[in-house]
Design a protein around this motif. Structure first.
Motif: not given
Length: 308
Positions: A248, A251, A290, A294
């Motif tokens: 995350a 990305r 997270r 992710y």
């Protein structure tokens, strides 16, 4: 595209335990080209899509890890300004003569930052003998080998006092910080820093031991190539850390594994486009798992604990 004055991380010298075995990995599996060897036995390599003379140097040693990283800046004028600013910042700078320990490189300026890592700055480097085409070019001159890495992309460094290191990169190297992670007390735990539109050229994690490297990152074309790398990791019985997965933070689509000497490698595709005027992305430490992974949503212990 460099938005300010630091163009890119252009060179990294790594220590390896078995030069022959590790070199075979970098050439045949990662897909780099051997450019030259130095008189003291170091090996210089580049990816198929890089123009500069070389980007990775391997040195035989008793302990794996990082010798130094070097950043290419926009011009000799920029270089001299940054050297002066580095000294004013409080770091002692020494000049490395042109075409000395790194063939093809102009003069470099070396210094140690607060995290215990050795940095270098330079503005001139010769073109490689084999480069991407420039006149009506094909997408490549020779088919990429192995994992087909496109370029040296970034690295993650572990050491103490990363807030000062971040300040050096922003104040002296004119980079910026698209993304960061803070501890509950507000102090920095991790920072992602760039001088371009990439999500990061380098990153730091706060760590009590100086001068450690977590991984070296190489760019791939897309998510499909990340999957092909997973196949090659399995076929060649390499030790995998995590992935294929997605961050995350940045990305990026990614997979991590160890080369034969124990240095961790990341191959990476995608990621968002960064701009210095965008709002900064901030992560709390209890959401870091997270942020890093992710899909899994949690921290993988080996990922944070193993460094060289």
């Amino acid at each position: 595209m460099a938005l300010n004055q630091s163009l890119r991380p252009g060179l990294i010298q790594l220590r390896v335990l078995d030069l022959d075995e590790t070199l075979k990995f970098y050439k045949d599996i990662l897909g780099m080209d051997e450019v030259c060897r130095t008189s003291d036995g170091r090996v210089c390599l580049k990816t198929y899509d890089e123009f500069d003379h070389h980007s990775v140097t391997l040195r035989l040693a008793d302990e794996a890890g990082l010798d130094y990283v070097a950043f290419k800046v926009a011009s000799n004028e920029t270089l001299q300004e940054m050297v002066k600013a580095t000294e004013q910042f409080g770091y002692t700078v020494t000049e490395v003569p042109a075409d000395s320990d790194q063939p093809g490189y102009g003069k470099r300026y070396r210094f140690k930052i607060c995290t215990g890592h050795t940095f270098e700055l330079y503005s001139e480097v010769a073109l490689a003998e084999k480069t991407p085409g420039t006149i009506n070019p094909d997408i490549w001159n020779e088919p990429p080998r192995g994992m087909g890495v496109i370029r040296l992309d970034h690295f993650l460094l572990y050491g103490p006092n990363i807030e000062e290191a971040e300040r050096y990169c922003t104040e002296v190297m004119h980079m910026y910080v698209p993304e960061l992670c803070n501890k509950p007390d507000g102090k920095r735990m991790a920072t992602w820093i760039t001088g371009s539109n990439k999500p990061h050229d380098l990153a730091f994690v706060e760590y009590d031991k100086p001068g450690k490297i977590h991984h070296v990152g190489f760019l791939l074309q897309d998510w499909n190539h990340v999957g092909q790398v997973a196949d090659l990791i399995a076929i060649n019985r390499l030790k995998k850390d995590i992935g294929p997965t997605r961050h995350a933070i940045t990305r990026g689509q990614t997979i991590y594994f160890w080369e034969p000497s124990g240095n961790r490698i990341e191959v990476y595709a995608g990621g968002y486009t960064a701009y210095p005027d965008n709002p900064q992305r901030v992560w709390d430490v209890d959401h870091l798992g997270r942020g890093l992974f992710y899909y899994e949503g949690e921290i993988i212990p080996s990922f944070l604990e193993i460094v060289t």
